[in-house]
Design an enzyme around this catalytic site. Structure first.
Site, PDB file in Angstrom:
ATOM      1  N   SER A 159      66.450  55.367  24.855  1.00 36.78           N
ATOM      2  CA  SER A 159      65.623  54.271  24.722  1.00 36.78           C
ATOM      3  C   SER A 159      64.397  54.292  25.767  1.00 36.78           C
ATOM      4  O   SER A 159      64.262  55.065  26.798  1.00 36.78           O
ATOM      5  CB  SER A 159      66.350  53.061  25.263  1.00 36.78           C
ATOM      6  OG  SER A 159      65.468  51.949  25.460  1.00 36.78           O
TER       7      SER A 159
ATOM      8  N   TYR B 100      71.261  47.714  31.585  1.00 38.58           N
ATOM      9  CA  TYR B 100      70.479  48.533  30.568  1.00 38.58           C
ATOM     10  C   TYR B 100      69.376  49.299  31.046  1.00 38.58           C
ATOM     11  O   TYR B 100      69.390  50.701  30.929  1.00 38.58           O
ATOM     12  CB  TYR B 100      70.121  47.743  29.380  1.00 38.58           C
ATOM     13  CG  TYR B 100      69.372  48.293  28.195  1.00 38.58           C
ATOM     14  CD1 TYR B 100      70.521  48.976  27.231  1.00 38.58           C
ATOM     15  CD2 TYR B 100      68.042  48.627  27.875  1.00 38.58           C
ATOM     16  CE1 TYR B 100      70.102  49.491  25.995  1.00 38.58           C
ATOM     17  CE2 TYR B 100      67.848  49.070  26.811  1.00 38.58           C
ATOM     18  CZ  TYR B 100      68.898  49.787  25.758  1.00 38.58           C
ATOM     19  OH  TYR B 100      68.543  50.505  24.810  1.00 38.58           O
TER      20      TYR B 100
END
Length: 263
Positions: free
Chosen positions: A138, A151
Site C-alpha cells: 500500500s 494500518y
C-alpha cells in the site's frame, strides 16, 4: 520476471487485487496459479473462473504452519514456486482508540504473514538460485493512512521488511517487489467508506481510484522490470519526495484535507 510458464502463489486471492493478479498472471501464460484465502468458497470460485491452471485452497495467513503447508503442498504439486505474492491485508479504521486486538490483527496479517511466507518459500528459491517475492504493501507504507494508525504503522513495517529482504537476498538471485497502490476499488475501500472511516474518505478524495485490474497491470509491468517499488499511482512518488523534503509542509497539507472532509 517473465510470467510465462511460471508457478505463482497468491494469498488474499478471493477478490480485489489478489483475484486480479491471478487473472492477469493466467493471461500472461503462467503454468499454474495457486490462490489462497480465508474465504474458501470465494477463492474456489475465483479459481474456477480462471480454469484448470488455477488451484484454490483455504488459508489463514496468520498461522505459520498453514503458510508452510501451502508452500510445501505447492512445491510437491508443481515442483517449485517462482513467484509468491503476499497480498492479504486488513484495515482497522481506528486511531489510538483502536484496541489491542485491532493492532494485533493488523500486525499479524499485514506484517507477520509476509515474514511467514518468506520463511517458508525462500529456502526452495535459494536452492534453485532464483525467485520473486511480491508484497502488497500500500501507498500507506511510504506515506500515511490518515485515520488508521494500525494500518499506517504495519504497512510501513511491511515496506521496511520487503526492503530488508531485497537488500539481503538480491545478490543470491531473489527479487523482491513492494506493490504500493493508493486508492483501489475493492471491498476494503468500499467497506471503509460505508463505515465512514476517515482514512477511506481521504483515500477516495486524494486521487484516482484504480480498478484491481489496473493495479494488476502495474504489478506485471513492475515484475517484468524487476522494480522494488511498484507504484500503480505514479503520483505517489512525487508525494513521497515532498514528504521527505518538507515533512512539515506535507503534514500541513494533509491536515487541511482532513479539516475539509470533516467540515
Amino acid at each position: 520476471m517473465n510470467l510465462t510458464d511460471r508457478i505463482a502463489v497468491i494469498t488474499g486471492g478471493a477478490g480485489g487485487i489478489g483475484a486480479a493478479l491471478a487473472r492477469r498472471f493466467a493471461a500472461e501464460g503462467a503454468a499454474a496459479v495457486v490462490l489462497a484465502d480465508l474465504d474458501g468458497d470465494a477463492v474456489r470460485a475465483v479459481a474456477e473462473g480462471i480454469g484448470p491452471l488455477a488451484h484454490a485452497t483455504t488459508l489463514d495467513v496468520t498461522d505459520e504452519e498453514q503458510v508452510k503447508a501451502l508452500v510445501d503442498d505447492t512445491e510437491r504439486r508443481y515442483g517449485r514456486i517462482d513467484l509468491f505474492c503476499a497480498n492479504a491485508g486488513v484495515t482497522s479504521g481506528g486511531g489510538i482508540e483502536a484496541d489491542d486486538r485491532a493492532w494485533d490483527r493488523a500486525w499479524r496479517v499485514n506484517v507477520l504473514a509476509h515474514v511467514y511466507s518468506a520463511r517458508a518459500v525462500l529456502p526452495g528459491m535459494l536452492t534453485r538460485g532464483g525467485g520473486h517475492l511480491l508484497h502488497t504493501c500500500s501507498a500507506a507504507g511510504v506515506l500515511t493512512a490518515v485515520g488508521d494508525a494500525p494500518y499506517t504503522a504495519t504497512k510501513h513495517a511491511a515496506v521496511a521488511f520487503a526492503e530488508w529482504l531485497s537488500i539481503t537476498y538480491r545478490d543470491r538471485g531473489i527479487r523482491v517487489s513492494a506493490l504500493c497502490p493508493q486508492g483501489v476499488d475493492t471491498p476494503m475501500l468500499a467497506d471503509g467508506l460505508a463505515a465512514g472511516h476517515l482514512g477511506a474518505r481521504v483515500t477516495a478524495a486524494s486521487g484516482a481510484v484504480l480498478t484491481p485490474d489496473q493495479v494488476a497491470d502495474a504489478a506485471v509491468a513492475g515484475l517484468a522490470e524487476e522494480r522494488f517499488l511498484i507504484l500503480p499511482h505514479p503520483e505517489v512518488a512525487g508525494y513521497a519526495r515532498r514528504r521527505a523534503e518538507d515533512p512539515d509542509g506535507w503534514q500541513a497539507g494533509l491536515r487541511k484535507l482532513v479539516r475539509r472532509l470533516s467540515a
